[in-house]
Design a protein around this motif. Structure first.
Motif, mmCIF file in Angstrom:
data_model
loop_
_atom_site.group_PDB
_atom_site.id
_atom_site.type_symbol
_atom_site.label_atom_id
_atom_site.label_comp_id
_atom_site.label_asym_id
_atom_site.label_seq_id
_atom_site.Cartn_x
_atom_site.Cartn_y
_atom_site.Cartn_z
ATOM 1 N N ILE A 3 0.848 -1.186 0.000
ATOM 2 C CA ILE A 3 0.000 0.000 0.000
ATOM 3 C C ILE A 3 0.886 1.239 0.000
ATOM 4 N N LYS A 4 0.625 2.141 -0.951
ATOM 5 C CA LYS A 4 1.456 3.316 -1.092
ATOM 6 C C LYS A 4 0.642 4.581 -0.907
ATOM 7 N N ASN A 5 1.217 5.528 -0.181
ATOM 8 C CA ASN A 5 0.609 6.834 -0.021
ATOM 9 C C ASN A 5 0.740 7.602 -1.330
ATOM 10 N N ASN A 168 -4.229 6.710 -0.443
ATOM 11 C CA ASN A 168 -3.433 5.483 -0.510
ATOM 12 C C ASN A 168 -3.859 4.630 -1.690
ATOM 13 N N CYS A 189 -7.296 2.584 -1.820
ATOM 14 C CA CYS A 189 -7.497 1.824 -0.576
ATOM 15 C C CYS A 189 -8.603 2.429 0.273
#
Length: 309
Positions: A3-5, A168, A189
């Motif tokens: 999971i990436k911001n 995210n 997300c």
């Protein structure tokens, strides 16, 4: 799952249509050919309309804008895909992805808006022929183009705003050959209920209302044509809007086909393959439909060719 911001994301990866290395040269040649045919075909229409004074009418003014839009529409996706195939890279920057998405929506929406305007133009020409040049004066034609562009730009900015709200992402891999806005929203997300509601509202406004306008225009057109006594008169009246009706059915049919196909299959890769129909095939076929079914365009191209020989 990584999971990436969104603030940390600098690039996305476009997975394309196939990861098979043996298919890459074939895809490159196929899409390069389709792109060149689309650009050259639409440029020929622009050249024919601009060089022939007989075609300086509202109908061909809108057709010229549709050709320009088709060139822009296909140019937002295919050149990047060709470059990715040639460089063996699937990377597109975060800013580049949003830019591509924005221009894709603008030109795609402009296509639909112009088809709606062209339906109105045919409605006025057939149902109110004596007042046609008064109603469809140059100022009104320019105003309709500006309104179409404004609403297209507005839809694009709403989608950009929705993407900016995503904090995210589940992944950075996009299961398509371009930055499809629906694919980007799937990667979110966070709760996308509000985004889905906005999308439904946009779909109703930008999809339903233009469609109702086109259907109403052709209802009035068909009613007027049926009142014509001679069969020759009926054919002449219908032939003036036959090309537009064919292009509209092609555009709408491929769009709905992609939507229904992706809903049934639930496969992002299948959806990407189906999206080729309305992003590449439809802009390529439009010039053929208008040139093959339109005697004025064919006549203008012949006169243009005879002057250059």
């Amino acid at each position: 799952m990584d999971i990436k911001n969104s603030t940390d994301i600098s690039e996305f990866h476009l997975l394309g249509l196939s990861e098979d290395p043996d298919l890459q040269p074939i895809l490159f040649g196929l899409f390069l050919s389709m792109y060149l045919v689309t650009v050259l075909g639409n440029l020929l229409i622009l050249l024919a309309v601009s060089s022939d004074s007989h075609l300086h009418t509202p109908m061909y003014f809108f057709l010229s804008n549709l050709s320009l839009t088709d060139i822009g529409f296909i140019s937002t996706t295919v050149p990047k895909m060709l470059m990715n195939i040639q460089t063996h890279s699937s990377i597109i920057s975060y800013v580049g992805c949003l830019t591509q998405m924005s221009t894709f929506i603008i030109f795609g929406c402009m296509d639909y808006m112009l088809l709606t305007v062209m339906a109105y133009d045919r409605f006025v020409a057939i149902c109110h022929p004596l007042h046609y040049l008064v109603i469809m004066n140059p100022r009104k034609c320019g105003f309709l183009i500006l309104v179409s562009f404004f609403f297209s730009l507005l839809e694009s900015q709403v989608h950009i705003f929705m993407i900016f709200q995503i904090t995210n992402f589940k992944d950075v891999e996009i299961s398509s050959f371009f930055c499809d806005p629906s694919q980007l929203l799937i990667l979110s997300c966070s709760d996308i209920l509000s985004n889905n509601i906005i999308q439904y509202i946009l779909g109703a406004f930008y999809g339903l209302f233009p469609l109702l306008g086109i259907v109403f225009s052709y209802y009035k057109i068909v009613s007027s044509i049926l009142k014509i006594q001679s069969s020759g008169g009926k054919y002449k009246a219908f032939s003036t809007c036959g090309s537009h009706l064919a292009v509209f059915c092609l555009f709408l049919g491929t769009g709905f086909g992609v939507y229904l196909g992706s809903t049934v299959s639930h496969s992002p890769r299948k959806g990407a393959e189906a999206s080729v129909m309305y992003t590449v095939v439809t802009p390529m076929l439009n010039p053929f439909i208008y040139s093959l079914r339109n005697r004025d365009i064919k006549g203008a191209l012949r006169r243009l060719h005879s002057r250059n020989v």
